[in-house]
Motif scaffolding. Structure first.
Motif, PDB file in Angstrom:
ATOM      1  N   LYS A 184      51.793  91.975  39.327  1.00 23.13           N
ATOM      2  CA  LYS A 184      50.611  92.592  39.640  1.00 23.13           C
ATOM      3  C   LYS A 184      49.976  93.569  39.016  1.00 23.13           C
ATOM      4  O   LYS A 184      48.939  93.787  38.990  1.00 23.13           O
ATOM      5  CB  LYS A 184      50.622  93.353  41.421  1.00 23.13           C
ATOM      6  CG  LYS A 184      50.547  91.532  42.562  1.00 23.13           C
ATOM      7  CD  LYS A 184      49.604  91.373  42.150  1.00 23.13           C
ATOM      8  CE  LYS A 184      49.779  89.904  43.476  1.00 23.13           C
ATOM      9  NZ  LYS A 184      48.617  89.359  43.065  1.00 23.13           N
ATOM     10  N   LYS A 185      50.996  94.345  38.330  1.00 21.77           N
ATOM     11  CA  LYS A 185      50.429  95.689  37.607  1.00 21.77           C
ATOM     12  C   LYS A 185      50.927  96.002  36.345  1.00 21.77           C
ATOM     13  O   LYS A 185      50.759  96.441  35.611  1.00 21.77           O
ATOM     14  CB  LYS A 185      51.315  97.188  38.140  1.00 21.77           C
ATOM     15  CG  LYS A 185      50.277  97.562  39.512  1.00 21.77           C
ATOM     16  CD  LYS A 185      51.273  97.577  40.636  1.00 21.77           C
ATOM     17  CE  LYS A 185      50.711  99.567  39.939  1.00 21.77           C
ATOM     18  NZ  LYS A 185      49.700  99.639  40.486  1.00 21.77           N
ATOM     19  N   ALA A 187      47.423  98.334  47.616  1.00 22.37           N
ATOM     20  CA  ALA A 187      48.571  97.551  46.230  1.00 22.37           C
ATOM     21  C   ALA A 187      49.813  96.999  46.714  1.00 22.37           C
ATOM     22  O   ALA A 187      50.357  96.344  46.542  1.00 22.37           O
ATOM     23  CB  ALA A 187      48.531  99.105  44.900  1.00 22.37           C
ATOM     24  N   SER A 219      50.286  94.125  48.407  1.00 21.97           N
ATOM     25  CA  SER A 219      49.863  92.540  47.237  1.00 21.97           C
ATOM     26  C   SER A 219      51.088  92.458  46.917  1.00 21.97           C
ATOM     27  O   SER A 219      51.331  91.252  46.158  1.00 21.97           O
ATOM     28  CB  SER A 219      48.712  93.410  46.120  1.00 21.97           C
ATOM     29  OG  SER A 219      48.871  92.295  45.086  1.00 21.97           O
ATOM     30  N   ILE A 220      51.939  93.552  46.458  1.00 26.98           N
ATOM     31  CA  ILE A 220      53.451  93.557  45.749  1.00 26.98           C
ATOM     32  C   ILE A 220      54.457  92.712  46.380  1.00 26.98           C
ATOM     33  O   ILE A 220      54.963  91.741  46.266  1.00 26.98           O
ATOM     34  CB  ILE A 220      53.220  94.974  45.157  1.00 26.98           C
ATOM     35  CG1 ILE A 220      53.220  95.865  44.259  1.00 26.98           C
ATOM     36  CG2 ILE A 220      54.772  94.812  45.046  1.00 26.98           C
ATOM     37  CD1 ILE A 220      53.320  97.204  43.988  1.00 26.98           C
ATOM     38  N   SER A 238      53.652  89.230  46.097  1.00 28.92           N
ATOM     39  CA  SER A 238      54.381  88.681  44.754  1.00 28.92           C
ATOM     40  C   SER A 238      55.666  88.580  45.644  1.00 28.92           C
ATOM     41  O   SER A 238      56.248  87.424  45.308  1.00 28.92           O
ATOM     42  CB  SER A 238      53.742  89.279  43.626  1.00 28.92           C
ATOM     43  OG  SER A 238      52.094  89.151  43.439  1.00 28.92           O
TER      44      SER A 238
END
Length: 326
Positions: free
Chosen positions: A231-232, A302, A305-306, A309
């Motif tokens: 994601k990052k 966020a 979202s992590i 994943s």
């Protein structure tokens, strides 16, 4: 021992839990298995933890009680698996559904997501109400960054003991292992407190729960790191590992600090620190003290979202090991 069948069922369960989650309509009609575990724990608590008993006797009774409960969980898991084995593929699908019940991917993401939605639509008071459903700290003491930190900490901690640990215990030991873990985890939440009532009776449950969660807490670091990478990018991967290794031991729990530190590194924010539970201040150092000191609603989103994943990575790992065992 881990088998390809266990992993196949686990993969199906992870997918099912990710898509459907906990069906409230079902638990309004029949008791959730964890509720049944709780009733068994309450029985031992009521009969063997009376106030007239000295502390040493309570501790002995607590050890005997948790041993009996875990033995019962093994027998129950073995019996259910043995029964389902008679039904072939239908039994495999039913067992996958049963395993999914003990996982918390969708329900955890949904509950944490409610915090960010409430903050955006209702402001601080709405966020406090939403976060009070998933954390034990006093919500009225939290400002908006405090609400956001609480939600992110709950997301990270429960990723370990609500997703990774039950998946790991099932993968290695099947239904008996899963039932043992959930019985132990439920007992820790009910009687594993350091209050006057449970400091002795719940001692064994709390210590065994720490042992049971040790592998999953460390595996969670790698999964969150993989989620951060997806994601990052690569810098988030490095920061996740670095902060987890450096600050994972700052938490009062031997396990909870590991995924919390990993998530703090992934988002580059400070977590933990002083918190208020039941009017009492718990003073702990900040995890990732060099990170941003103000968590935001965007950080909560966020983090989710992590988390998604990381859950995908867990399913992928199970699938790879399944192929290797074949």
């Amino acid at each position: 021992m881990m088998t390809d069948l266990h992993l196949l069922i686990l993969i199906l369960a992870l997918l099912l839990d990710r898509l459907i989650g906990d069906p409230d309509w079902l638990w309004q009609r029949v008791p959730h298995p964890v509720v049944l575990f709780g009733r068994a724990i309450s029985f031992f608590d009521q009969h063997f933890n009376t106030k007239d008993l000295p502390g040493l006797t309570r501790r002995r009774n607590g050890v005997m009680s948790i041993v009996a409960l875990l033995f019962g969980a093994v027998i129950a898991g073995w019996a259910v698996h043995g029964l389902l084995a008679f039904f072939g593929w239908v039994g495999i699908l039913v067992e996958a559904g049963l395993v999914a019940i003990f996982l918390a991917q969708k329900s955890l993401a949904d509950h944490v997501g409610e915090v960010s939605k409430a903050l955006r639509s209702e402001g601080l008071e709405g966020g406090r109400r939403a976060v009070s459903r998933i954390v034990g700290r006093d919500p009225e003491t939290l400002d908006e960054p405090g609400v956001c930190r609480a939600a992110i900490e709950s997301l990270a901690e429960n990723f370990s003991d609500g997703v990774v640990a039950p998946a790991l215990w099932y993968a290695v030991f099947g239904l008996p292992g899963l039932f043992v873990y959930k019985m132990l985890n439920t007992a820790d939440s009910m009687i594993g407190h350091k209050s006057e009532t449970y400091i002795d009776f719940g001692w064994a449950a709390a210590r065994l729960d720490d042992v049971a969660n040790w592998p999953a807490a460390r595996l969670s670091i790698l999964l969150i790191a993989a989620g951060a990478l997806a994601k990052k990018g690569i810098s988030a991967l490095g920061n996740t590992i670095r902060v987890a290794v450096r600050d994972g031991g700052l938490h009062r729990s031997p396990n909870s600090g590991r995924p919390e530190a990993a998530m703090a590194g992934a988002l580059d924010i400070q977590l933990a620190g002083p918190r208020v539970y039941g009017g009492e201040v718990v003073r702990e150092p900040m995890i990732n003290g060099s990170g941003r000191d103000t968590a935001t609603v965007s950080d909560v989103e966020a983090g989710i979202s992590i988390f998604h994943s990381a859950c995908t990575m867990l399913t992928l790992v199970a699938f790879i090991v399944f192929l290797l065992l074949l």
